[in-house]
Scaffold this active site. Structure first.
Site, mmCIF file in Angstrom:
data_model
loop_
_atom_site.group_PDB
_atom_site.id
_atom_site.type_symbol
_atom_site.label_atom_id
_atom_site.label_comp_id
_atom_site.label_asym_id
_atom_site.label_seq_id
_atom_site.Cartn_x
_atom_site.Cartn_y
_atom_site.Cartn_z
ATOM 1 N N ASP A 479 69.471 -37.220 -17.400
ATOM 2 C CA ASP A 479 70.617 -36.306 -17.430
ATOM 3 C C ASP A 479 70.278 -35.018 -18.183
ATOM 4 O OD1 ASP A 479 73.215 -35.482 -17.029
ATOM 5 O OD2 ASP A 479 74.139 -37.215 -17.990
ATOM 6 N N ASP A 549 79.582 -35.123 -10.720
ATOM 7 C CA ASP A 549 80.393 -35.969 -11.596
ATOM 8 C C ASP A 549 81.752 -36.238 -10.987
ATOM 9 O OD1 ASP A 549 78.726 -36.524 -13.643
ATOM 10 O OD2 ASP A 549 79.480 -34.980 -15.010
HETATM 11 C C1 DGJ Z 1 76.996 -36.543 -17.238
HETATM 12 C C2 DGJ Z 1 76.673 -37.391 -16.063
HETATM 13 O O1 DGJ Z 1 76.767 -36.674 -14.891
HETATM 14 C C3 DGJ Z 1 77.585 -38.605 -16.072
HETATM 15 O O2 DGJ Z 1 77.390 -39.369 -14.929
HETATM 16 C C4 DGJ Z 1 77.310 -39.399 -17.307
HETATM 17 O O3 DGJ Z 1 75.999 -39.892 -17.267
HETATM 18 C C5 DGJ Z 1 77.507 -38.525 -18.528
HETATM 19 N N1 DGJ Z 1 76.788 -37.295 -18.445
HETATM 20 C C6 DGJ Z 1 77.106 -39.264 -19.769
HETATM 21 O O4 DGJ Z 1 77.156 -38.462 -20.876
#
Ligand code: DGJ
Length: 731
Positions: A479, A549
């Site tokens: 991430d 997301d």
């Molecule tokens: C952003 C990601 O896109 C989410 O899926 C998740 O992993 C969060 N970060 C966790 O902080």
């Protein structure tokens, strides 16, 4: 042979799949562009360059020819200051402070295969016979700078890749101010500009508008390719749609700041330029140094946007993505993020994994919150040690328990970041990007580690690799949750500070290369707050990306449809989440959520222990059905049928390469009274074959399905509906 050079005319004719690209060296060494489009057997100058004396278009060699001006010449390597006033591809500052260059043809060579780009991701070949490469050397006497232009032609794909290496072969120190990767001059401007733009949660929405005189551009200044703009643009003829018409795609294999633009000049010609964003960039080249620009992948399609997308999909799936997972079916996963956020312990995780295992899910992914003392997003990034309060028996024990449930175990990381509240930051406050004595802006309470520094890269690589070696981990979600500010490095001298953002990318690519190749049994999925770094650069290291997301099924129609313009289905993570949806609060049917997510790499992201028996039954069926069709979904040809950007309905389909099997998906967002009857016309089937519709047992010809269309049953009623037909060739 796919690259022809005619010495008498000094022309280069490149043939890539069904396309031709023609250049010519004219008048004392200027490299001009003659043609790019549908394949021509032999180029005989029907559209030869025309010269005429134009007002205010100067002449580099006036005594010889007043009709010759770079201002009106279609070029391959346009520069500034010698009569061309349009956007240059390169700009260099000499020791005397001037920025004028005058590049001329020096030599060229043609060779089988394709070379790698030092330090950068790029498309590749497996057999030398797949591609041929033309290297053209240009030289500027004023600066001593050499430009090596690389053109690779894939024999069986309408793809030309371009990049440039700049070599300081002179005696003075040079400062590159602009070093783009490609520039293409079109003879007219009768195009529409297509871009993929958006924001967090609504990435890669398709925007299309006519070209107008002046520059229209997209760019990122965020230190990442970004949610806001994607490093892609296409010029499409005005009549071009999904099936028909000329489209020219440009996709940059790079994950940092980029610029992509089209400039329409006074004579209504269009120049497309693409590369590293010159904004806040410069690069010092000492004598003997060289600079490698990233690759631009150019696709020509005369079968509209659909044709362009399928060319990109095949190339990126098989000749950009790498590693053992490239051609492997991707596991169905359950991720605990939206189920628990930071609030979990080993028992909770085990219970979700156990529920997933019963439903047939294959991989459990432990998301953010397992390390340091991270109970919220204020702390612990950089401290990659298991939080024993939450996981008292460690990762190895948890992973082994999950594996005993017949599931693989995956783990989340955010290696490029550091929290101010972390041991890493306390011990190394200069390891983040920063500018001395300036404030350090935070975003999601975190700072960006300075990956332009080798020592930082080495330390982070070790921490990540130690964890990966400590437990049976077979999947990693990588991430990255903020954009860069105060971009500066404690390690670079003043005259190299503007190199920091690009050096960061080079460092990141080195780190990812090391980690991904050291753990070939791990499937890596990149992520940046969803799809904030969904770009070809990342796909070279990690064959899939968390698409957004936003897990709402309705929003996802647009995100996945837009993403599919360039990126293959096998690269898109897509999850079924809870309702009301956590991002937009919408209540959609489980069926629609399942059908949308099953149009990508299927996963689940909700507390499975809370499902009702009926929901469990439905999910079990979704999972079982996906296993039957997943190779077709992930590796078949993708056809867009109805656009969510055009209205209330979306349809797309997947067809296997042999055209013996297909899946057609139809989605309707809102119901309406007295809605018109709808039939959806299939694409990509074999008109000579007949297909059995698995859901109804009916047998229908491919011709009928494509020309007459498939009726959406009139009794499909209510909001958030989806219908899926699975077609198999009838015996
Ligand atoms: C952003 C990601 O896109 C989410 O899926 C998740 O992993 C969060 N970060 C966790 O902080």
């Amino acid at each position: 042979m796919t690259i022809y050079y005619h010495d008498s005319q000094k022309t280069f004719h490149l043939q890539a799949g069904d396309s031709s690209y023609v250049m010519q060296v004219v008048n004392k060494g200027f490299l001009t562009h003659l043609y790019w489009g549908k394949k021509i057997k032999e180029y005989r100058f029907a559209n030869r360059l025309q010269f005429t004396d134009r007002a205010f278009s100067g002449n580099p060699h006036p005594s010889e020819n007043r009709t010759f001006s770079l201002d009106t010449l279609p070029q391959e390597f346009p520069v500034y200051g010698t009569t061309d006033y349009r956007a240059p591809i390169v700009q260099v500052q000499l020791e005397n402070g001037t920025t004028i260059t005058d590049f001329r043809y020096d030599s060229h060579r043609i060779f089988k295969g394709k070379s790698e780009l030092e330090g950068l991701p790029s498309t590749y070949i497996e057999e030398e016979a797949e591609a041929e490469t033309l290297e053209i050397m240009l030289y500027d006497e004023l600066s001593g700078l050499k430009a090596v232009l690389l053109y690779t032609v894939y024999n069986d794909r309408s793809v030309i890749t371009r990049s440039i290496r700049l070599v300081n072969s002179g005696r003075q120190s040079l400062q590159l101010l602009r070093a783009l990767s490609a520039s293409v001059d079109f003879r007219d401007n009768d195009f529409e500009f297509i871009q993929l733009s958006g924001a967090w949660g609504k990435e890669r929405e398709i925007e299309r508008h006519s070209l107008r005189q002046g520059i229209q551009s997209i760019e990122s200044r965020r230190g990442a390719s970004s949610h806001q703009q994607n490093p892609f643009l296409a010029l499409a003829r005005k009549n071009a749609d999904e099936q028909y018409g000329d489209v020219y795609g440009f996709s940059l294999v790079y994950s940092g700041n980029f610029l992509a633009q089209a400039e329409v000049d006074q004579f209504h010609t269009a120049r497309v330029s693409m590369g590293i964003n010159p904004f806040d960039f410069s690069w010092k080249l000492e004598p003997g140094d060289s600079f490698q620009c990233p690759e631009v992948v150019m696709v020509y399609s005369h079968e509209g946007l659909g044709g362009m997308s399928r060319t990109y999909h095949d190339l990126y799936r098989h000749r950009l993505a790498r590693g053992p997972f490239r051609d492997r079916e991707r596991p169905i996963l359950i991720n605990n993020w939206e189920a628990t956020y930071f609030d979990f312990n080993a028992d909770k995780i085990e219970s979700i994994a156990a529920a997933g295992s019963e439903l047939g899910i294959e991989l459990f992914v432990l998301d953010d919150g397992w390390f340091g003392h991270r109970d919220d997003d204020k702390t612990s990034l950089g401290d990659w040690f298991v939080d024993e309060r939450k996981l008292p028996n460690g990762l190895d024990d948890l992973a082994s328990r999950v594996r005993n449930m017949n599931m693989e175990f995956g783990l989340w990381f955010e290696p490029e970041m550091v929290s101010v509240d972390s041991d890493l930051y306390r011990n190394h406050p200069d390891w983040c990007l920063h500018v001395p004595s300036a404030n350090r802006s935070e975003s999601r309470n975190q700072l960006v580690l300075d990956f332009s520094r080798d020592d930082v890269c080495i330390a982070v690589t070790k921490m990540v690799m130690d964890i990966l070696s400590s437990a049976p981990i077979t999947y990693v979600k990588w991430d990255m949750n903020r954009h860069m500010t105060e971009i500066g490095s404690a390690r670079l001298p003043a005259d190299r500070q503007r190199e920091t953002a690009h050096r960061y990318m080079l460092g990141l690519y080195r780190v990812m290369e090391k980690i991904t190749t050291s753990f070939p049994h791990i499937l890596f999925e990149s992520c940046s707050g969803g799809g904030g770094r969904f770009d070809p650069g990342m796909l070279y290291y990690m064959p899939q990306t968390w698409t957004s997301d936003n897990t709402d099924a309705v929003s996802r129609l647009k995100v996945q449809y837009g993403t599919s313009l360039v990126y293959p289905i096998s690269s898109m993570g897509a999850h079924v989440s809870d309702v009301p949806n956590h991002q937009v609060n919408r209540l959609t049917s489980l069926q629609m959520r399942g059908d949308v997510a099953a149009s990508g790499n299927l996963g689940y992201e909700l507390d499975l222990t809370k499902l009702t028996d009926e929901e469990k039954e439905e999910v079990t069926q979704q999972v079982a059905q996906y296993k039957k069709i997943r190779s077709l979904i992930q590796f078949g040809d993708f056809y867009r049928l109805l656009s969510p950007f055009a209205g209330n309905e979306t349809a797309w389909m997947f067809v296997n390469k042999k055209k013996t099997e297909a899946v057609l998906c139809y989605f309707r967002v809102l119901d309406a009274p007295n809605a018109p009857f709808r039939s959806v016309k299939a694409h990509g089937l074999d008109s000579g074959k007949t297909y059995r519709i698995q859901e109804t047992g009916e047998i229908v010809g491919g011709d009928e399905l494509m020309y007459a269309g498939m009726d959406v049953p009139a009794d499909v009623s209510g909001d958030f509906q989806s219908v899926v037909w699975h077609l198999k060739e009838a015996e």
